[in-house]
Enzyme design. Structure first.
Site, PDB file in Angstrom:
ATOM      1  N   VAL A 132       0.858  -1.166   0.000  1.00 32.42           N
ATOM      2  CA  VAL A 132       0.000   0.000   0.000  1.00 32.42           C
ATOM      3  C   VAL A 132       0.903   1.227   0.000  1.00 32.42           C
ATOM      4  O   VAL A 132       1.907   1.262   0.687  1.00 32.42           O
ATOM      5  CB  VAL A 132      -0.937  -0.010   1.223  1.00 32.42           C
TER       6      VAL A 132
ATOM      7  N   GLY B 264       3.968   3.827   2.714  1.00 37.63           N
ATOM      8  CA  GLY B 264       4.332   3.017   3.862  1.00 37.63           C
ATOM      9  C   GLY B 264       5.733   3.265   4.390  1.00 37.63           C
ATOM     10  O   GLY B 264       6.078   2.772   5.443  1.00 37.63           O
TER      11      GLY B 264
ATOM     12  N   ARG C  61      -2.578   8.554   5.089  1.00 37.79           N
ATOM     13  CA  ARG C  61      -1.363   8.984   4.378  1.00 37.79           C
ATOM     14  C   ARG C  61      -1.635   9.179   2.892  1.00 37.79           C
ATOM     15  O   ARG C  61      -1.164  10.128   2.289  1.00 37.79           O
ATOM     16  CB  ARG C  61      -0.241   7.962   4.574  1.00 37.79           C
TER      17      ARG C  61
ATOM     18  N   THR D 270      11.862   5.878   2.046  1.00 34.40           N
ATOM     19  CA  THR D 270      12.644   6.449   3.147  1.00 34.40           C
ATOM     20  C   THR D 270      13.653   5.424   3.651  1.00 34.40           C
ATOM     21  O   THR D 270      14.838   5.733   3.825  1.00 34.40           O
ATOM     22  CB  THR D 270      11.714   6.879   4.296  1.00 34.40           C
TER      23      THR D 270
ATOM     24  N   LYS E  27       8.729   2.820   2.348  1.00 33.96           N
ATOM     25  CA  LYS E  27       9.763   2.015   1.695  1.00 33.96           C
ATOM     26  C   LYS E  27      10.862   2.863   1.080  1.00 33.96           C
ATOM     27  O   LYS E  27      12.039   2.518   1.167  1.00 33.96           O
ATOM     28  CB  LYS E  27       9.152   1.077   0.649  1.00 33.96           C
TER      29      LYS E  27
ATOM     30  N   ASP F 282       8.777   1.737  -8.571  1.00 29.79           N
ATOM     31  CA  ASP F 282       7.924   2.856  -8.972  1.00 29.79           C
ATOM     32  C   ASP F 282       8.368   3.507 -10.282  1.00 29.79           C
ATOM     33  O   ASP F 282       7.568   4.143 -10.954  1.00 29.79           O
ATOM     34  CB  ASP F 282       7.882   3.931  -7.880  1.00 29.79           C
TER      35      ASP F 282
END
Length: 193
Positions: free
Chosen positions: A13, A16, A123, A20, A18, A38
């Site tokens: 989702v 979350g 978020r 960072t 990832k 991405d």
């Protein structure tokens, strides 16, 4: 001589943490690279067929073939540096990386960041997308796809470390970094003997 560790962060989702976590590790770990799922979107949606997975796999194979050259071509290491006795780390991050079997089979370490429904929805609602999510998109599509993809992931993948995305960011980052640091030390010790 070099060793390869593939590290996988999966957050099915959005929002979350990832990226960072991946960026933190990349900054802390010498000779590391990131390949982010991405960057391989064909269209903006939550399914594996929305991604150019064949292109992503080409990048991963290129890195595995010669990580030193992979880094050099991107200007991340000096052209005259030596690849002897180096350990290279590939950080692969994405929201569906465990669901693509050829990619998943390459990972030596797997991390899955978890956040509950309400936190994820909040978020996502705070993020600006172009084009914007249509009304009820999260409840009608994003979350059901997350549940479906997670079920598939749990059926085909083992040895996943589940991380609590609600813990303080520094605590999560430190725990993952310590795991990886120990694995690096183990591999370097094995190379020396």
């Amino acid at each position: 001589l070099y060793f390869i560790i593939s590290i996988c962060f999966n957050r099915r989702v959005t929002n979350g943490g990832k990226s960072t976590l991946s960026q933190f590790l990349h900054q802390k770990i010498h000779n590391s690279s990131i390949i982010a799922q991405d960057t391989y979107f064909k269209v903006n949606h939550e399914a594996l067929d929305a991604l150019h997975m064949e292109e992503m796999m080409k990048e991963v194979y290129s890195w595995r073939k010669d990580p030193h050259e992979f880094l050099r071509r991107r200007g991340l290491i000096a052209k005259d540096s030596s690849a002897d006795d180096e350990l290279y780390i590939l950080i692969v991050e994405g929201f569906l990386i465990f669901n693509h079997r050829p990619l998943n089979e390459m990972f030596d370490m797997r991390y899955f960041l978890e956040i509950p429904y309400d936190v994820c929805k909040k978020r996502r609602s705070m993020r600006v997308y172009a084009p914007p999510d249509p009304p009820n998109y999260f409840d009608g599509y994003v979350w059901p796809m997350y549940l479906q993809n997670r079920e598939e992931m749990e059926r085909i993948t083992s040895e996943i470390v589940f991380l609590d995305g609600l813990k303080p960011k520094d605590e999560v980052l430190a725990a993952v970094y310590e795991d990886i640091r120990k694995e690096i030390a183990r591999l370097q010790g094995k190379a020396a003997s």
